[in-house]
Design an enzyme around this catalytic site. Sequence first.
Site, PDB file in Angstrom:
ATOM      1  N   TYR A   1       0.840  -1.193   0.000  1.00 16.37           N
ATOM      2  CA  TYR A   1       0.000   0.000   0.000  1.00 16.37           C
ATOM      3  C   TYR A   1       0.870   1.236   0.000  1.00 16.37           C
ATOM      4  CZ  TYR A   1      -5.033   0.298   0.145  1.00 16.37           C
ATOM      5  OH  TYR A   1      -6.343   0.373  -0.224  1.00 16.37           O
TER       6      TYR A   1
ATOM      7  N   GLU B   1      -0.606   5.048  -0.532  1.00 15.82           N
ATOM      8  CA  GLU B   1      -1.354   6.232  -0.991  1.00 15.82           C
ATOM      9  C   GLU B   1      -0.460   7.456  -0.960  1.00 15.82           C
ATOM     10  OE1 GLU B   1      -4.662   6.122   1.662  1.00 15.82           O
ATOM     11  OE2 GLU B   1      -5.900   4.963   0.296  1.00 15.82           O
TER      12      GLU B   1
END
Length: 418
Positions: free
Chosen positions: A52, A54
């Site tokens: 992940y 972002e």
Amino acid sequence: MYKKINLKDKEIADLIEKENIRQEANIELIASENYVSEDVLRAAGSCLTNKYGEGYPGQRYYGGCEYVDEIEKIAQERAKKLFNVEYVNVQPYSGSVANAAVYMALLEPNDTVLALELSNGGHLSHGYKISFSGKFYKPAFYYLNDEGKLDYDEILKVAKEVKPKMIICGYSAYSQIIDFKKFREIANAVGAYLFADISHISGLIIAKLHPSPSEYADVIMTTTHKTLRGTRGAIIMTNDAEIYKKINKAVFPGYQGGPLFHQIAAKAVSFYEALQPEFIEYQNQLLKNSKAFCQTFINKNVKIVSGLTQNHLFIIDVKQSYGLTGKEAEEILGNINITVNKNTIPHDTEKPTVASGIRLGTAAMTSRGFKEDEFIIMANLIDKALREPQNEILHNVIRKEIAKLSNAFPTGKPYLIS
Ligand SMILES: *Cc1c(COP(=O)(O)O)cnc(C)c1O
């Protein structure tokens, strides 16, 4: 052929293998498809799918991003080199999502966008009524002229009437050269942004076989899986620092969540391949193939929308040429293992799900090694099959010819890269 996949889940493994065999057996003429290299496949299937992250390189909302930061930066640098632009966002999941982000970055809801109408060769995300672009913005359209070509005087006239905030050039089913400079002049005349959606022709642009929009467009978007021959996805480019900031915000958190790092790595690998001289050779061959393929139909008095192609694709008016709908032609060819898609033509009287044309492209089969001779054979076989749609004996003969051709040109070894 791509290697057989070995999964504990036999149900999915079996279906992937069936698709693998289908891709091998069929002659793939869908203009938006291609065969990626095994390297691209490996990167897309890597452990990066676990990560992940972002945000953007150096500014993430998660820890452990030191390697994915490097990967994303390398993807950006390579794309900048390929397209001669200053700024690149490599995160878009697909071309349609990328286009939504471009709209969000440059426009307010209900602003007017001028684009080529869908049945004339435009894309759903350029203002079609049930797409985000038609629901949340005000679409206006320009059309091809009677020769099936862009008419810049007419586009300027429409632009003056509808006063768009953004003009889109770049298409899904247009076979002629786009004059980006003329579009810039039109955009300037009405104070609009110019957005070049080069999804289909980006490989040709890299090889300088089609002019580049880099010095004319405010924003450029390309998918990475068509003539560019990378993984599925898209990138957005600009030379304007302010627009770049808006694009980044619109991609994340505007439309997307965490970046797909396996896809970003696979994009980077395909950009590496596109920077090699073999890629330029591939694009040259793809264009020669497309012209030879198209010319063979023209020699048989088959009606081609817009005349002889100048890129990797063209549309046959099968209604006028063979008395068939696009849907019928797609099915007839599907039955002899040739994959194409039905496509609307300008002034089409059929619904888009039926259509009066089929779209043919040379990107995928050129990756498998087809040259002009093979495409001339293909044109002859397709023409024969469509002239006698009921002749099963003939169709059985053609199916055997197709099998010979597809056996001789296996997938999994894209043109000159192994
Ligand atoms: C293919 C295409 C898109 C959309 O790409 P997806 O990845 O299918 O969402 C957008 N614009 C044009 C011109 C295209 O040809």
